[in-house]
Design an enzyme around this catalytic site. Structure first.
Site, PDB file in Angstrom:
ATOM      1  N   GLY A   1      49.547 -19.590  -8.700  1.00  0.00           N
ATOM      2  CA  GLY A   1      50.043 -18.475  -7.910  1.00  0.00           C
ATOM      3  C   GLY A   1      50.140 -18.836  -6.437  1.00  0.00           C
ATOM      4  O   GLY A   1      49.231 -19.458  -5.877  1.00  0.00           O
ATOM      5  N   LYS A   2      51.243 -18.463  -5.823  1.00  0.00           N
ATOM      6  CA  LYS A   2      51.420 -18.660  -4.378  1.00  0.00           C
ATOM      7  C   LYS A   2      51.099 -17.320  -3.719  1.00  0.00           C
ATOM      8  O   LYS A   2      51.968 -16.447  -3.584  1.00  0.00           O
ATOM      9  CB  LYS A   2      52.857 -19.119  -4.077  1.00  0.00           C
ATOM     10  CG  LYS A   2      53.074 -19.625  -2.656  1.00  0.00           C
ATOM     11  CD  LYS A   2      54.449 -20.260  -2.533  1.00  0.00           C
ATOM     12  CE  LYS A   2      54.751 -20.697  -1.109  1.00  0.00           C
ATOM     13  NZ  LYS A   2      53.895 -21.817  -0.672  1.00  0.00           N
ATOM     14  N   VAL A   3      49.849 -17.170  -3.341  1.00  0.00           N
ATOM     15  CA  VAL A   3      49.299 -15.887  -2.930  1.00  0.00           C
ATOM     16  C   VAL A   3      48.916 -15.930  -1.449  1.00  0.00           C
ATOM     17  O   VAL A   3      48.320 -16.907  -0.977  1.00  0.00           O
ATOM     18  CB  VAL A   3      48.048 -15.546  -3.785  1.00  0.00           C
ATOM     19  CG1 VAL A   3      47.442 -14.217  -3.356  1.00  0.00           C
ATOM     20  CG2 VAL A   3      48.419 -15.509  -5.260  1.00  0.00           C
TER      21      VAL A   3
END
Length: 305
Positions: free
Chosen positions: A157-159
């Site tokens: 995830g690119k959070v």
């Protein structure tokens, strides 16, 4: 400083740059759960072209899915909105930032029925680590901060909240006179930069961190495919920082960083202390690809006009 463009896409409508605002009690602002992408658009002989748009949008939806966020638009609608945002702003080259965030509503950790909001902004952005860095390489420091454990921060995830760790690592590196930070994982192996994937070259073999403690970079994937097509052996595996120290070449990849050579790590020259032949070859091919000069990878480009 950001260079303003004219319009930002917000929840299906274009608003003026200065009017693209949110409430101070927007949930994601307080708790850090939002997902985003970094995408680039390049000037080509056929007009502006967005690099690997589909793969970036797929990763955006993957990030949202991991964290139980339902994006209120389809993949096709997001792709079309990104293209239209670039077109409307009449910009030849730019960085593109889609953001999916939890909006104003409940203010506990559990957001209940808060709306899911989406925005797309574009702006001119040159070499992230500097033109000199692209040409001559950068100096890197192994950070005292580590890449979080895979069960603490889910790495696919690119959070937004994950980048707090990256910020403190980069601040530390710059305060010590370096250009960028390199984080190790919880086992002590090389993980990634503050916002980049890393490659090394040793004895003619290109090596990059395996997909355990890192974000699966779109540029990383592109360089692996290009290298294999060029007959360069590629290995995805763990490696230590002392293997990095004695490598012949090293470089970072990322949408912002593109392909940036590393000339020094922890005051140790990498190879001859300047970009090596494999790095320069892959960098040259990459820039030909994104600028529409290599027909072999034409499918990676989405033309705006």
């Amino acid at each position: 400083m950001l260079k303003k463009t004219e319009k930002i896409w917000m929840d299906g409508k274009f608003v003026d740059w200065d009017d693209a605002n949110v409430h101070i009690l927007t949930h994601s602002m307080h708790y850090g759960l939002a997902v985003f992408e970094g995408i680039r658009c390049y000037e080509t002989p056929k007009g502006p072209a967005i690099f690997r748009l589909k793969e970036h949008v797929d990763r955006l939806f993957g990030s949202a899915h991991i964290f139980l966020i339902k994006i209120p638009f389809t993949r096709k609608e997001m792709e079309d909105a990104i293209v239209e945002t670039v077109r409307l702003n009449k910009i030849k080259e730019c960085y593109i930032r889609p953001l999916v965030y939890i909006g104003y509503g409940a203010m506990g950790l559990y957001p209940k029925d808060n709306p899911i909001n989406v925005s797309i902004a574009v702006w001119p952005w040159g070499a992230y680590l500097g033109e000199d860095g692209l040409n001559n390489g950068i100096r890197v420091k192994v950070s005292s901060f580590i890449r979080s454990h895979v069960n603490y921060n889910m790495t696919r995830g690119k959070v937004c909240g994950y980048y707090v760790n990256s910020q403190i690592a980069k601040k530390e590196a710059i305060s010590c006179g370096f250009d960028e930070a390199l984080l190790l994982d919880t086992e002590g192996y090389v993980s990634e930069g503050s916002g980049e994937n890393i490659f090394i070259v040793r004895k003619g073999v290109l090596k990059t961190t395996s997909l355990t403690s890192i974000l699966q970079g779109v540029t990383r994937d592109s360089i692996i495919e290009i290298a294999r097509n060029e007959g360069i052996p590629v290995v995805e595996d763990v490696f230590t920082r002392d293997e990095l120290y004695i490598s012949d070449e090293a470089f970072f990849t990322g949408t912002a960083a593109e392909v940036t050579p590393i000339r020094e790590v922890d005051n140790r020259a990498i190879g001859e202390g300047r970009p090596g032949p494999v790095t320069k070859k892959l960098q040259s091919i990459f820039f030909d690809v994104v600028k529409g000069k290599n027909k072999k990878y034409e499918s990676w480009l989405t033309y705006v006009d």
